[in-house]
Write a protein that holds these residues in place. Structure first.
Motif, PDB file in Angstrom:
ATOM      1  N   VAL A 108       0.844  -1.193   0.000  1.00  0.00           N
ATOM      2  CA  VAL A 108       0.000   0.000   0.000  1.00  0.00           C
ATOM      3  C   VAL A 108       0.880   1.244   0.000  1.00  0.00           C
ATOM      4  CG1 VAL A 108      -1.833   1.256   1.214  1.00  0.00           C
ATOM      5  CG2 VAL A 108      -1.792  -1.248   1.261  1.00  0.00           C
ATOM      6  N   SER A 109       0.548   2.188  -0.853  1.00  0.00           N
ATOM      7  CA  SER A 109       1.255   3.469  -0.897  1.00  0.00           C
ATOM      8  C   SER A 109       0.223   4.589  -0.856  1.00  0.00           C
ATOM      9  CB  SER A 109       2.106   3.574  -2.161  1.00  0.00           C
ATOM     10  OG  SER A 109       2.775   4.823  -2.216  1.00  0.00           O
ATOM     11  N   ILE A 110       0.346   5.447   0.156  1.00  0.00           N
ATOM     12  CA  ILE A 110      -0.561   6.588   0.309  1.00  0.00           C
ATOM     13  C   ILE A 110       0.235   7.855   0.036  1.00  0.00           C
ATOM     14  CG2 ILE A 110      -2.159   7.804   1.840  1.00  0.00           C
ATOM     15  CD1 ILE A 110      -2.383   5.229   3.485  1.00  0.00           C
ATOM     16  N   ASN A 111      -0.122   8.564  -1.027  1.00  0.00           N
ATOM     17  CA  ASN A 111       0.525   9.816  -1.386  1.00  0.00           C
ATOM     18  C   ASN A 111      -0.439  10.973  -1.183  1.00  0.00           C
ATOM     19  OD1 ASN A 111       2.999   8.618  -2.426  1.00  0.00           O
ATOM     20  ND2 ASN A 111       1.785   7.929  -4.158  1.00  0.00           N
ATOM     21  N   GLY A 112       0.100  12.098  -0.742  1.00  0.00           N
ATOM     22  CA  GLY A 112      -0.786  13.239  -0.553  1.00  0.00           C
ATOM     23  C   GLY A 112      -0.039  14.491  -0.169  1.00  0.00           C
ATOM     24  N   PHE A 113      -0.828  15.496   0.220  1.00  0.00           N
ATOM     25  CA  PHE A 113      -0.287  16.800   0.565  1.00  0.00           C
ATOM     26  C   PHE A 113      -0.761  17.218   1.949  1.00  0.00           C
ATOM     27  CE2 PHE A 113      -0.657  16.610  -4.023  1.00  0.00           C
ATOM     28  CZ  PHE A 113       0.598  17.016  -4.425  1.00  0.00           C
ATOM     29  N   LEU A 114       0.144  17.811   2.697  1.00  0.00           N
ATOM     30  CA  LEU A 114      -0.206  18.444   3.967  1.00  0.00           C
ATOM     31  C   LEU A 114      -0.522  19.901   3.651  1.00  0.00           C
ATOM     32  CD1 LEU A 114       2.741  16.972   6.058  1.00  0.00           C
ATOM     33  CD2 LEU A 114       0.435  16.027   5.818  1.00  0.00           C
ATOM     34  N   ALA A 170       3.199   1.001   3.295  1.00  0.00           N
ATOM     35  CA  ALA A 170       2.703   0.064   4.303  1.00  0.00           C
ATOM     36  C   ALA A 170       2.365  -1.265   3.636  1.00  0.00           C
ATOM     37  CB  ALA A 170       1.477   0.639   5.011  1.00  0.00           C
ATOM     38  N   ILE A 171       2.124  -2.275   4.460  1.00  0.00           N
ATOM     39  CA  ILE A 171       1.662  -3.574   3.990  1.00  0.00           C
ATOM     40  C   ILE A 171       0.472  -3.989   4.842  1.00  0.00           C
ATOM     41  CG2 ILE A 171       3.870  -4.366   3.080  1.00  0.00           C
ATOM     42  CD1 ILE A 171       4.349  -5.874   5.638  1.00  0.00           C
ATOM     43  N   SER A 172      -0.428  -4.764   4.235  1.00  0.00           N
ATOM     44  CA  SER A 172      -1.585  -5.246   4.980  1.00  0.00           C
ATOM     45  C   SER A 172      -1.149  -6.255   6.031  1.00  0.00           C
ATOM     46  CB  SER A 172      -2.607  -5.869   4.025  1.00  0.00           C
ATOM     47  OG  SER A 172      -2.039  -6.989   3.367  1.00  0.00           O
ATOM     48  N   ASP A 173      -1.934  -6.351   7.086  1.00  0.00           N
ATOM     49  CA  ASP A 173      -1.584  -7.246   8.189  1.00  0.00           C
ATOM     50  C   ASP A 173      -2.856  -7.930   8.666  1.00  0.00           C
ATOM     51  OD1 ASP A 173      -0.242  -8.586  10.144  1.00  0.00           O
ATOM     52  OD2 ASP A 173      -0.027  -6.879  11.496  1.00  0.00           O
ATOM     53  N   ASP A 174      -3.014  -9.194   8.293  1.00  0.00           N
ATOM     54  CA  ASP A 174      -4.198  -9.947   8.694  1.00  0.00           C
ATOM     55  C   ASP A 174      -3.972 -10.588  10.054  1.00  0.00           C
ATOM     56  OD1 ASP A 174      -5.483  -9.385   6.297  1.00  0.00           O
ATOM     57  OD2 ASP A 174      -4.577 -11.110   5.291  1.00  0.00           O
ATOM     58  N   PRO A 175      -4.922 -10.425  10.982  1.00  0.00           N
ATOM     59  CA  PRO A 175      -4.772 -11.086  12.283  1.00  0.00           C
ATOM     60  C   PRO A 175      -4.886 -12.597  12.143  1.00  0.00           C
ATOM     61  CG  PRO A 175      -6.943 -10.076  12.094  1.00  0.00           C
ATOM     62  CD  PRO A 175      -6.156  -9.633  10.890  1.00  0.00           C
ATOM     63  N   ILE A 176      -4.032 -13.320  12.851  1.00  0.00           N
ATOM     64  CA  ILE A 176      -4.030 -14.780  12.811  1.00  0.00           C
ATOM     65  C   ILE A 176      -4.352 -15.306  14.211  1.00  0.00           C
ATOM     66  CG2 ILE A 176      -2.669 -16.862  12.371  1.00  0.00           C
ATOM     67  CD1 ILE A 176      -0.997 -15.265  10.434  1.00  0.00           C
ATOM     68  N   GLU A 177      -5.372 -16.162  14.297  1.00  0.00           N
ATOM     69  CA  GLU A 177      -5.746 -16.752  15.574  1.00  0.00           C
ATOM     70  C   GLU A 177      -5.258 -18.198  15.629  1.00  0.00           C
ATOM     71  OE1 GLU A 177      -9.904 -16.420  16.208  1.00  0.00           O
ATOM     72  OE2 GLU A 177      -9.934 -14.222  16.135  1.00  0.00           O
ATOM     73  N   LEU A 178      -4.562 -18.511  16.704  1.00  0.00           N
ATOM     74  CA  LEU A 178      -4.026 -19.859  16.900  1.00  0.00           C
ATOM     75  C   LEU A 178      -4.750 -20.529  18.053  1.00  0.00           C
ATOM     76  CD1 LEU A 178      -0.180 -19.152  16.565  1.00  0.00           C
ATOM     77  CD2 LEU A 178      -1.747 -20.002  14.799  1.00  0.00           C
ATOM     78  N   ASN A 179      -5.255 -21.721  17.808  1.00  0.00           N
ATOM     79  CA  ASN A 179      -5.896 -22.521  18.845  1.00  0.00           C
ATOM     80  C   ASN A 179      -4.955 -23.645  19.259  1.00  0.00           C
ATOM     81  OD1 ASN A 179      -8.339 -21.023  18.722  1.00  0.00           O
ATOM     82  ND2 ASN A 179      -9.008 -22.219  16.941  1.00  0.00           N
ATOM     83  N   THR A 180      -4.673 -23.708  20.533  1.00  0.00           N
ATOM     84  CA  THR A 180      -3.757 -24.747  21.037  1.00  0.00           C
ATOM     85  C   THR A 180      -4.481 -25.670  21.990  1.00  0.00           C
ATOM     86  OG1 THR A 180      -3.023 -23.336  22.861  1.00  0.00           O
ATOM     87  CG2 THR A 180      -1.781 -23.206  20.798  1.00  0.00           C
ATOM     88  N   LYS A 181      -4.090 -26.930  21.988  1.00  0.00           N
ATOM     89  CA  LYS A 181      -4.644 -27.911  22.906  1.00  0.00           C
ATOM     90  C   LYS A 181      -3.565 -28.317  23.918  1.00  0.00           C
ATOM     91  CE  LYS A 181      -7.965 -29.924  19.636  1.00  0.00           C
ATOM     92  NZ  LYS A 181      -8.431 -31.164  18.991  1.00  0.00           N
ATOM     93  N   SER A 182      -3.962 -28.382  25.156  1.00  0.00           N
ATOM     94  CA  SER A 182      -3.015 -28.775  26.199  1.00  0.00           C
ATOM     95  C   SER A 182      -3.519 -29.997  26.925  1.00  0.00           C
ATOM     96  CB  SER A 182      -2.807 -27.631  27.205  1.00  0.00           C
ATOM     97  OG  SER A 182      -4.046 -27.290  27.818  1.00  0.00           O
ATOM     98  N   ARG A 183      -2.591 -30.846  27.317  1.00  0.00           N
ATOM     99  CA  ARG A 183      -2.943 -32.046  28.088  1.00  0.00           C
ATOM    100  C   ARG A 183      -2.568 -31.855  29.534  1.00  0.00           C
ATOM    101  NH1 ARG A 183      -0.956 -37.068  24.202  1.00  0.00           N
ATOM    102  NH2 ARG A 183      -2.285 -36.552  22.399  1.00  0.00           N
ATOM    103  N   THR A 236       0.558  -2.316   8.517  1.00  0.00           N
ATOM    104  CA  THR A 236       1.838  -2.113   9.193  1.00  0.00           C
ATOM    105  C   THR A 236       2.619  -1.080   8.397  1.00  0.00           C
ATOM    106  OG1 THR A 236       1.916  -4.365  10.087  1.00  0.00           O
ATOM    107  CG2 THR A 236       3.998  -3.175   9.916  1.00  0.00           C
ATOM    108  N   ILE A 237       2.907   0.046   9.023  1.00  0.00           N
ATOM    109  CA  ILE A 237       3.611   1.123   8.327  1.00  0.00           C
ATOM    110  C   ILE A 237       5.086   0.781   8.223  1.00  0.00           C
ATOM    111  CG2 ILE A 237       4.257   3.563   8.404  1.00  0.00           C
ATOM    112  CD1 ILE A 237       1.650   4.155   9.801  1.00  0.00           C
ATOM    113  N   LYS A 238       5.632   0.795   7.012  1.00  0.00           N
ATOM    114  CA  LYS A 238       7.049   0.521   6.785  1.00  0.00           C
ATOM    115  C   LYS A 238       7.884   1.797   6.792  1.00  0.00           C
ATOM    116  CE  LYS A 238       8.087  -2.466   3.625  1.00  0.00           C
ATOM    117  NZ  LYS A 238       8.170  -3.136   2.293  1.00  0.00           N
ATOM    118  N   GLY A 239       7.278   2.914   6.407  1.00  0.00           N
ATOM    119  CA  GLY A 239       8.033   4.160   6.385  1.00  0.00           C
ATOM    120  C   GLY A 239       7.160   5.327   5.968  1.00  0.00           C
ATOM    121  N   VAL A 240       7.614   6.523   6.333  1.00  0.00           N
ATOM    122  CA  VAL A 240       6.918   7.763   5.978  1.00  0.00           C
ATOM    123  C   VAL A 240       7.947   8.746   5.430  1.00  0.00           C
ATOM    124  CG1 VAL A 240       5.483   9.675   6.786  1.00  0.00           C
ATOM    125  CG2 VAL A 240       5.179   7.416   7.770  1.00  0.00           C
TER     126      VAL A 240
END
Length: 219
Positions: free
Chosen positions: A131-137, A205-218, A183-187
């Motif tokens: 992703v690249s966002i260009n603009g003016f202040l 920036a790059i997109s960042d998808d949330p990842i859910e991990l399910n763990t099993k414990s004995r 996730t912003i890589k730089g400005v």
């Protein structure tokens, strides 16, 4: 003494700063040759009674098309001792003169064919959106969070860049691509010659998808 600066057309600014040509206004006569022809190509357009119902408007009353919002929340950042701490951020609507571009590659394996033509492609998935966002202040009396002058807008962009976590982003162009976090890589900030009250910015920036991990414990 107060010095006032007039802003040139934004289409010219984008061409001068980023080499991006902004298209003109749609005219019905371009389709039929007749000025203001009511039978021109308006298929798929929805008429609203008030312009404020369709778009957020600028300080000049003009619509802001595809505004971009960095959403409020509790994020992570490094403190002065290099420790990760919580940082509460408020909403930030990016400057009105902003455009965004997207690029995404496929993750695939390519195998050449001995003695033949072409290759065998094995598609495994999709890479992150680039992703690249260009603009003016620019001076913006309509900025909803009160960052009305270019320096305040630049400081707030730096605050978001200082975060050590992905950020939640909202905007129609992001929604259609199912992008919820970046996730912003730089400005980058650059001055414009002869325009002391305008600065360009680029957010990579790059997109960042949330990842859910399910763990099993004995036990």
């Amino acid at each position: 003494m107060i010095i006032e600066y007039s802003l040139p057309p934004l289409a010219n600014l984008f061409m001068d700063a980023f080499g991006i040509r902004i298209g003109g206004i749609y005219r019905p006569e371009a389709a039929t040759g007749n000025p203001d022809d009511p039978n021109a190509l308006f298929a798929g357009l929805e008429v609203v009674k008030e312009i404020n119902e369709s778009y957020e408007t600028s300080d000049m009353g003009t619509p802001i098309v595809f505004p971009i919002l960095f959403s409020s929340g509790v994020y992570k950042k490094y403190n002065e001792r290099g420790e990760i701490v919580d940082k509460k951020m408020g909403d930030f609507r990016l400057p009105i003169a902003s455009i965004v571009s997207f690029r995404r590659d496929k993750i695939m394996g390519v195998t050449r064919i001995n003695g033949g033509k072409g290759t065998v492609k094995e598609i495994y998935g999709f890479d992150d959106w680039q992703v690249s966002i260009n603009g003016f202040l620019i001076p913006d009396g309509s900025q909803p969070q009160g960052f009305k002058n270019p320096l305040e807008q630049e400081k707030e962009l730096i605050n978001w860049d200082n975060l050590a976590s992905s950020i939640e982003v909202f905007g129609e162009l992001f929604t259609v691509r199912k992008i919820k976090r970046l996730t912003i890589k730089g400005v980058t900030f650059e001055p414009m010659r002869g325009k002391p009250n305008i600065r360009t910015f680029t957010v990579t920036a790059i997109s960042d998808d949330p990842i859910e991990l399910n763990t099993k414990s004995r036990i």
